[in-house]
Scaffold this motif. Structure first.
Motif, PDB file in Angstrom:
ATOM      1  N   THR A 116      17.282 -20.549  20.963  1.00 39.74           N
ATOM      2  CA  THR A 116      18.353 -21.168  20.186  1.00 39.74           C
ATOM      3  C   THR A 116      18.943 -22.322  20.988  1.00 39.74           C
ATOM      4  O   THR A 116      18.827 -22.368  22.215  1.00 39.74           O
ATOM      5  N   TRP A 121      26.765 -24.278  17.546  1.00 38.93           N
ATOM      6  CA  TRP A 121      26.097 -23.728  16.365  1.00 38.93           C
ATOM      7  C   TRP A 121      25.028 -22.696  16.723  1.00 38.93           C
ATOM      8  O   TRP A 121      24.632 -21.911  15.870  1.00 38.93           O
ATOM      9  N   THR A 123      21.858 -23.082  16.996  1.00 40.45           N
ATOM     10  CA  THR A 123      20.802 -23.248  15.986  1.00 40.45           C
ATOM     11  C   THR A 123      19.479 -22.662  16.474  1.00 40.45           C
ATOM     12  O   THR A 123      19.055 -22.957  17.593  1.00 40.45           O
TER      13      THR A 123
END
Length: 200
Positions: A116, A121, A123
């Protein structure tokens, strides 16, 4: 087919950066008037740059816009120009395939470790890297199609047409292309003006 692919990649490229621009404006307004932040515009900018660059590779390849040193090119005989043009498209295709291979290795590692982004965030990197991988796959595919087209043209022994399609753009060709674009834009402006005049 290649022209259609070029149009599609250009639309996606433009859409990505238009959306990014709107998000940057929104981020600026939120910070200015509400002291808020989306906390991820920098992250999105990096993804957009990586994806946009790979899409631009394909567009430049189709449009013969990659840089080439052609200082002595016009002085060579036709057969030697053909040889250099063939080596150029083959070497570019090999480089595109190498990028595709490396990106596939990165995708596999990302899936294996469930990576990630180290951002607010967090992501999952498989999503932006997947889009980046798809853009490099398109670049590789287009380069291989052009190599096949080049070889077929050479078999016809029409070296003049081969050099025209795979050689670097000359000054006259670039000027002619700019003039065509200018005339096209001028005609569109005239049509738009006439439509506005009719509505008024």
């Amino acid at each position: 087919m290649l022209k259609r692919l070029d149009n599609i990649t250009n639309i996606i490229f433009g859409g990505i950066f238009l959306l990014l621009s709107l998000l940057i404006v929104l981020e600026t307004l939120l910070r200015k008037f509400f002291n808020l932040s989306l906390q991820g515009i920098d992250e999105l900018s990096g993804y957009a740059l990586a994806l946009g660059a790979c899409l631009a590779f394909s567009s430049a390849l189709i449009g013969r816009s990659h840089m080439r040193i052609d200082l002595l090119y016009s002085k060579y005989p036709t057969w030697l120009r053909s040889l250099f043009n063939l080596l150029s498209i083959i070497s570019l295709s090999l480089f595109a395939c190498f990028l595709f291979y490396v990106s596939w290795q990165i995708i596999q590692e990302t899936q294996e470790y469930g990576s990630t982004a180290p951002t607010a965030w967090s992501t999952p990197l498989i999503w932006p890297q997947g889009a980046w991988f798809a853009a490099l796959a398109l670049f590789s595919l287009i380069s291989l199609l052009l190599v096949g087209k080049a070889i077929l043209l050479l078999f016809t022994k029409d070296l003049q047409q081969f050099n025209q399609q795979f050689g670097p753009k000359g000054v006259l060709e670039e000027v002619a292309q700019e003039m065509d674009d200018f005339n096209s834009r001028s005609q569109n402006d005239i049509k738009a003006s006439s439509l506005l005049g009719e509505k008024a």
